[in-house]
Every structure is written in C-alpha cells, then in structure tokens.
Design a protein around this motif. Structure first.
Motif, PDB file in Angstrom:
ATOM      1  N   LEU A  99       1.864  -0.343  17.905  1.00 53.41           N
ATOM      2  CA  LEU A  99       3.585  -0.658  17.870  1.00 53.41           C
ATOM      3  C   LEU A  99       4.377   0.423  17.299  1.00 53.41           C
ATOM      4  CD1 LEU A  99       5.650  -2.858  18.329  1.00 53.41           C
ATOM      5  CD2 LEU A  99       5.381  -3.605  16.179  1.00 53.41           C
ATOM      6  N   ARG A 100       3.752   1.235  16.216  1.00 53.54           N
ATOM      7  CA  ARG A 100       4.452   2.384  15.787  1.00 53.54           C
ATOM      8  C   ARG A 100       4.710   3.460  16.711  1.00 53.54           C
ATOM      9  NH1 ARG A 100       0.930   2.717   9.950  1.00 53.54           N
ATOM     10  NH2 ARG A 100       2.312   1.100   8.878  1.00 53.54           N
ATOM     11  N   LYS A 101       3.409   3.698  17.286  1.00 50.52           N
ATOM     12  CA  LYS A 101       3.494   4.553  18.519  1.00 50.52           C
ATOM     13  C   LYS A 101       4.152   4.417  19.448  1.00 50.52           C
ATOM     14  CE  LYS A 101       1.021   8.569  19.406  1.00 50.52           C
ATOM     15  NZ  LYS A 101       1.300   9.887  18.438  1.00 50.52           N
ATOM     16  N   LEU A 109       9.678   5.751   5.734  1.00 48.78           N
ATOM     17  CA  LEU A 109      10.633   5.942   4.452  1.00 48.78           C
ATOM     18  C   LEU A 109      10.011   4.934   3.289  1.00 48.78           C
ATOM     19  CD1 LEU A 109      12.476   7.154   6.656  1.00 48.78           C
ATOM     20  CD2 LEU A 109      14.140   6.796   5.183  1.00 48.78           C
ATOM     21  N   ARG A 110       9.412   5.595   2.359  1.00 49.59           N
ATOM     22  CA  ARG A 110       8.868   4.496   1.082  1.00 49.59           C
ATOM     23  C   ARG A 110       9.564   5.090  -0.091  1.00 49.59           C
ATOM     24  NH1 ARG A 110       2.416   3.256   2.850  1.00 49.59           N
ATOM     25  NH2 ARG A 110       3.328   2.072   5.026  1.00 49.59           N
ATOM     26  N   PRO A 111      10.570   4.172  -0.506  1.00 52.05           N
ATOM     27  CA  PRO A 111      11.312   4.682  -1.652  1.00 52.05           C
ATOM     28  C   PRO A 111      10.345   3.799  -3.073  1.00 52.05           C
ATOM     29  CG  PRO A 111      12.506   3.193  -0.373  1.00 52.05           C
ATOM     30  CD  PRO A 111      11.511   3.217   0.394  1.00 52.05           C
ATOM     31  N   MET A 138       8.287  10.405   2.339  1.00 46.25           N
ATOM     32  CA  MET A 138       8.606  10.525   3.716  1.00 46.25           C
ATOM     33  C   MET A 138       7.315  10.930   4.335  1.00 46.25           C
ATOM     34  SD  MET A 138      10.939  10.709   6.089  1.00 46.25           S
ATOM     35  CE  MET A 138      12.405  10.906   5.267  1.00 46.25           C
ATOM     36  N   ARG A 139       6.778   9.765   5.018  1.00 46.31           N
ATOM     37  CA  ARG A 139       5.286   9.897   5.321  1.00 46.31           C
ATOM     38  C   ARG A 139       5.311   9.881   7.016  1.00 46.31           C
ATOM     39  NH1 ARG A 139       1.134   4.538   5.908  1.00 46.31           N
ATOM     40  NH2 ARG A 139      -0.349   5.436   7.303  1.00 46.31           N
ATOM     41  N   GLU A 140       4.708  10.863   7.336  1.00 49.10           N
ATOM     42  CA  GLU A 140       4.580  11.186   8.854  1.00 49.10           C
ATOM     43  C   GLU A 140       3.632   9.810   9.389  1.00 49.10           C
ATOM     44  OE1 GLU A 140       4.161  12.008  13.029  1.00 49.10           O
ATOM     45  OE2 GLU A 140       2.742  11.482  11.651  1.00 49.10           O
ATOM     46  N   LEU A 145      -4.709  12.294  11.434  1.00 52.72           N
ATOM     47  CA  LEU A 145      -6.034  11.488  11.511  1.00 52.72           C
ATOM     48  C   LEU A 145      -5.743  10.169  12.372  1.00 52.72           C
ATOM     49  CD1 LEU A 145      -7.527  12.328   8.117  1.00 52.72           C
ATOM     50  CD2 LEU A 145      -8.512  12.878  10.362  1.00 52.72           C
ATOM     51  N   TYR A 146      -4.668   9.292  11.828  1.00 54.24           N
ATOM     52  CA  TYR A 146      -4.534   8.083  12.685  1.00 54.24           C
ATOM     53  C   TYR A 146      -4.664   8.183  14.091  1.00 54.24           C
ATOM     54  CZ  TYR A 146      -3.432   5.588   8.215  1.00 54.24           C
ATOM     55  OH  TYR A 146      -3.461   5.092   6.919  1.00 54.24           O
ATOM     56  N   PHE A 147      -4.217   9.120  14.693  1.00 53.44           N
ATOM     57  CA  PHE A 147      -4.058   9.264  15.949  1.00 53.44           C
ATOM     58  C   PHE A 147      -4.842  10.412  16.830  1.00 53.44           C
ATOM     59  CE2 PHE A 147      -0.410   6.748  14.367  1.00 53.44           C
ATOM     60  CZ  PHE A 147      -0.427   5.744  15.424  1.00 53.44           C
ATOM     61  N   GLY A 250       0.086  10.408   2.961  1.00 51.16           N
ATOM     62  CA  GLY A 250       1.170   9.571   2.619  1.00 51.16           C
ATOM     63  C   GLY A 250       0.596   8.261   2.479  1.00 51.16           C
ATOM     64  N   ASP A 251      -0.243   7.855   3.329  1.00 50.15           N
ATOM     65  CA  ASP A 251      -0.614   6.383   3.023  1.00 50.15           C
ATOM     66  C   ASP A 251      -1.172   6.427   1.607  1.00 50.15           C
ATOM     67  OD1 ASP A 251      -1.762   3.794   3.759  1.00 50.15           O
ATOM     68  OD2 ASP A 251      -3.774   4.694   4.041  1.00 50.15           O
ATOM     69  N   ILE A 252      -2.265   7.143   1.228  1.00 48.55           N
ATOM     70  CA  ILE A 252      -2.863   7.286  -0.220  1.00 48.55           C
ATOM     71  C   ILE A 252      -1.931   7.401  -1.192  1.00 48.55           C
ATOM     72  CG2 ILE A 252      -4.756   8.212  -1.441  1.00 48.55           C
ATOM     73  CD1 ILE A 252      -5.922   9.051   1.182  1.00 48.55           C
TER      74      ILE A 252
HETATM   75  C1  IPM Z   1       0.080   1.120   5.538  1.00 49.19           C
HETATM   76  C2  IPM Z   1      -1.214   0.380   5.732  1.00 49.19           C
HETATM   77  C3  IPM Z   1      -1.627   0.583   7.223  1.00 49.19           C
HETATM   78  C4  IPM Z   1      -1.613   1.985   7.277  1.00 49.19           C
HETATM   79  C5  IPM Z   1      -2.905   0.167   7.766  1.00 49.19           C
HETATM   80  C6  IPM Z   1      -2.690  -1.574   7.821  1.00 49.19           C
HETATM   81  C7  IPM Z   1      -3.343   0.473   9.222  1.00 49.19           C
HETATM   82  O1  IPM Z   1      -2.243   0.754   5.003  1.00 49.19           O
HETATM   83  O2  IPM Z   1       1.230   0.620   6.224  1.00 49.19           O
HETATM   84  O3  IPM Z   1       0.261   1.905   4.717  1.00 49.19           O
HETATM   85  O4  IPM Z   1      -2.977   2.769   6.927  1.00 49.19           O
HETATM   86  O5  IPM Z   1      -0.762   2.838   7.629  1.00 49.19           O
END
Ligand code: IPM
Ligand code: MG
Length: 360
Positions: A99-101, A109-111, A138-140, A145-147, A250-252
C-alpha cells in the motif's frame, strides 16, 4: 468542509484505537462544522482471512479515491499466528508495504516529543528527561532494503539469503527536500543519518543531501552515522530537530525514539506522497497480546488523526485542538496502562478516547 476518509482498522488493537480516533474526529467535525465520511477497508491479516491476500486492488483504488487514509495497525503474533505460515509476499506486512508503494508514500514523518507530563514514564536519567525533546524523524519509506531485490537460494550446497539496499539520487533528493522543508517550519536543523563509512548507498545519500542543503541556507545540516545516532538518542535527545534517514535505519531509530517518549503508544506518524495526500497511522504495532481488552493506548492514533487534519486537510486550528486536548488530558493526570505512574488515574482505551473528545 467535507472530507472522505478511508479507514483501515486492521488487526490486533487496530480496531480499538481507530474507533477512538474516529470519536475524536467526530467531535472535531461537530465543533468546527465539518463533515467526515468514513469508508472502512480491509488490509493486513483481516484481509487475508476475508480475501486470501493482505491487500486487494479494491483497497488500493478506494484509498486513492479518498482524501486521506486513517490506519490502525496490522499483523499478528509472528510465532503463533497462521498468517506467518504463508509465503512472505502474502503476509500482513506485505499488504502495508504494498500500500505504501502503490500510494507513493515515500516520506514518513514521525514526531517524537517528550511531554513534560510524561517525564516520569521516560526511561532516561532524570537530568536528560528534564531537558525534554521535540524531534521529527523523516524516514524514507518506499526504497532501500525494504524494496530492493531479495532472494533465498542454495549456493554450492549452502543456503544463502540476499537483500539489496538500493537508492537512486532522485529518491534521496525528494526525501531530503521534505526534511529541509519541515525543518524550515521548525528549529531549522537537519541531522542526516547514514552509514557512509561503510555503505555506497550512504555515500550517495550524503552527497545528494549536501546538494539539497545548498537550497536551504538557513538550515544547519549535520551528518551522523547511524550507530552514533542510536547512542546520541539516549545520551542527548534534545540536540535533534529533524532527523532524515533511509528506510531501515528510520524503522529502527523511530522505535528507539518512541521508547524515550515514554511509550510507543504515544508516537504518531504520517506517510505522505508529493502532494498533501497521506496515510496516518500510529508507529506502534498491533500488540496482539492485549488486543480486544480495551487496554491499548489510543493517543498515537489520535495524534495521527491530528496530523491528517493538519497536513492533508489544512485544518490547523482543528489539529491544534486535538493536540491541546491530548496535553490537557495528560496534564489532568489521566493515563492508560503503558504510561501509568503513581498517583495518576488509569483509563481504558475507550475512556481515554472519551476524555480526549471531551477536552476537544
Ligand atoms: C513500522 C513497522 C513496519 C515497518 C512493519 C509492520 C512492516 O515496523 O511502520 O515501523 O517496518 O515499516
Ligand atoms: Mg517499525
């Protein structure tokens, strides 16, 4: 104004927390004379159960036809849920990534704000917590790696897995621009996080971010390696204003940043494309262990709805009203279990929604 909102409640605590955000939005509509129409859509585990796939073309099309998407959370327990017996491309998370793609939501954006009322819930030392912090990660969101290409295969009799971290300069440029644009409306500082001492993708990242920075002479740019950033977040979080980084970092880092705000249940997020269209969801997961118990913290989802009002609907005073209601409720001593501390009043998920709606 009349707005059409696509609503994806999702799995786990998703339905409970989204219901509270809708309650607050309805209160905003009533108070400010708007009309919000909701269309419920399936995605994630619930879509697997109903349709055999985590994301349907119908859900994508209905989201595209809406003014914004409000989402809860998707996924289940990865060791016990039957969804995780399916091939990776049919699991709940594949629906969210798809869906994001499909919606082109490249900017997440994660405040991360430490509310002074919650400094008790902050796990950092008191002298650090007392300084407070207010940063935006501000996460790409649609690259890296995700895609990148991935595969698992046997090479010379040895099982081998490969994931690819790929970025092109255009992907880096557009996220960097978003970061600088946001910084202009904040404290005018951008920290670009990478691993340029090791990775080619990071070296290109750094070069392009520096080019973009030239267009924003008022903004201070600094580069920081991701490992150092993880450390600085717990050592001195007040130093950060806007942090821009690739998808996985950004996820981490956003999970780490959420934890120092007291709880991941406080962290809102907006995923945007080039226009004002966005998908708004709490940064936390579906928390299957507490699902259906009316215990979850709906504040991140409510704050995500406030971001929707602000960024997609340009309703600034309405967004302020929601954000002020949240601080007001915290100030008055109301807490859900995850942010509970001594002497405070414990509320259920739905009571917290009622309270915030009342304060709006
Ligand atoms: C997030 C979540 C997702 C991600 C998972 C559910 C795929 O951890 O939105 O941070 O890794 O982007
Ligand atoms: Mg995450």
């Amino acid at each position: 104004m009349e707005k059409n909102i696509a609503v994806i409640k999702g799995d786990g605590i998703g339905p409970e927390i989204v219901a509270e955000a809708m309650k607050v939005l309805d209160k905003v509509a009533e108070k400010f004379g708007h009309k919000f129409n909701y269309e419920q859509l399936l995605m994630g585990g619930c879509s697997i159960d109903a349709n055999g796939v985590p994301l349907t073309d119908e859900t994508i099309a209905r989201c595209k036809a809406s003014d914004a998407v409000l989402m809860g959370s998707i996924g289940g327990n990865t060791t016990t849920s039957p969804w995780y017996k399916l091939p990776a491309n049919l699991r709940p998370e594949a629906g969210l990534l798809g869906l994001r793609k499909a919606l082109g939501l490249f900017a997440n954006l994660r405040p991360c704000v430490l509310y002074k009322q919650l400094s008790e819930a902050c796990p950092l030392k008191k002298e650090i917590a007392d300084k407070g912090f207010d940063m935006l990660i501000m996460r790409e969101l649609t690259g890296g790696l995700y895609f990148g290409e991935r595969k698992t295969e046997e090479v010379d009799g040895v099982m081998t897995a490969i994931d690819t971290l790929r970025y092109d300069e255009n992907e880096i440029r557009r996220i960097a621009k978003k970061a600088f644009d946001v910084a202009m409306q904040r404290r005018k500082k951008v920290t670009s996080v990478d691993k340029a001492n090791v990775l080619d993708s990071s070296r290109l990242w750094r070069k392009v971010v520096e080019e973009v920075a030239k267009e924003y002479p008022e903004v201070t740019l600094e580069h920081m390696l991701v490992d150092n950033s993880a450390m600085q977040l717990v050592k001195d979080p007040a130093q950060f204003d806007v942090m821009v980084t690739e998808n996985m970092f950004g996820d981490i880092l956003s999970d780490e940043a959420s934890m120092i705000t007291g709880s991941i249940g406080m962290l809102a997020s907006a995923s945007m494309n080039e226009t004002s269209f966005g998908l708004y969801e709490p940064s936390g997961g579906s928390a299957p262990d507490i699902a259906g118990q009316n215990k979850a913290n709906p504040i991140a989802t409510i704050l995500s709805a406030a971001m929707m009002l602000r960024y997609s609907f340009k309703m600034d005073k309405e967004a302020d009203a929601v954000e002020n209601a949240v601080s007001g409720v915290l100030e008055a001593g109301y807490r859900t279990g995850d942010i509970m501390s001594e002497g405070m009043k414990l509320l259920s998920c739905s009571e917290m929604g009622d309270k915030i709606a009342e304060f709006v």
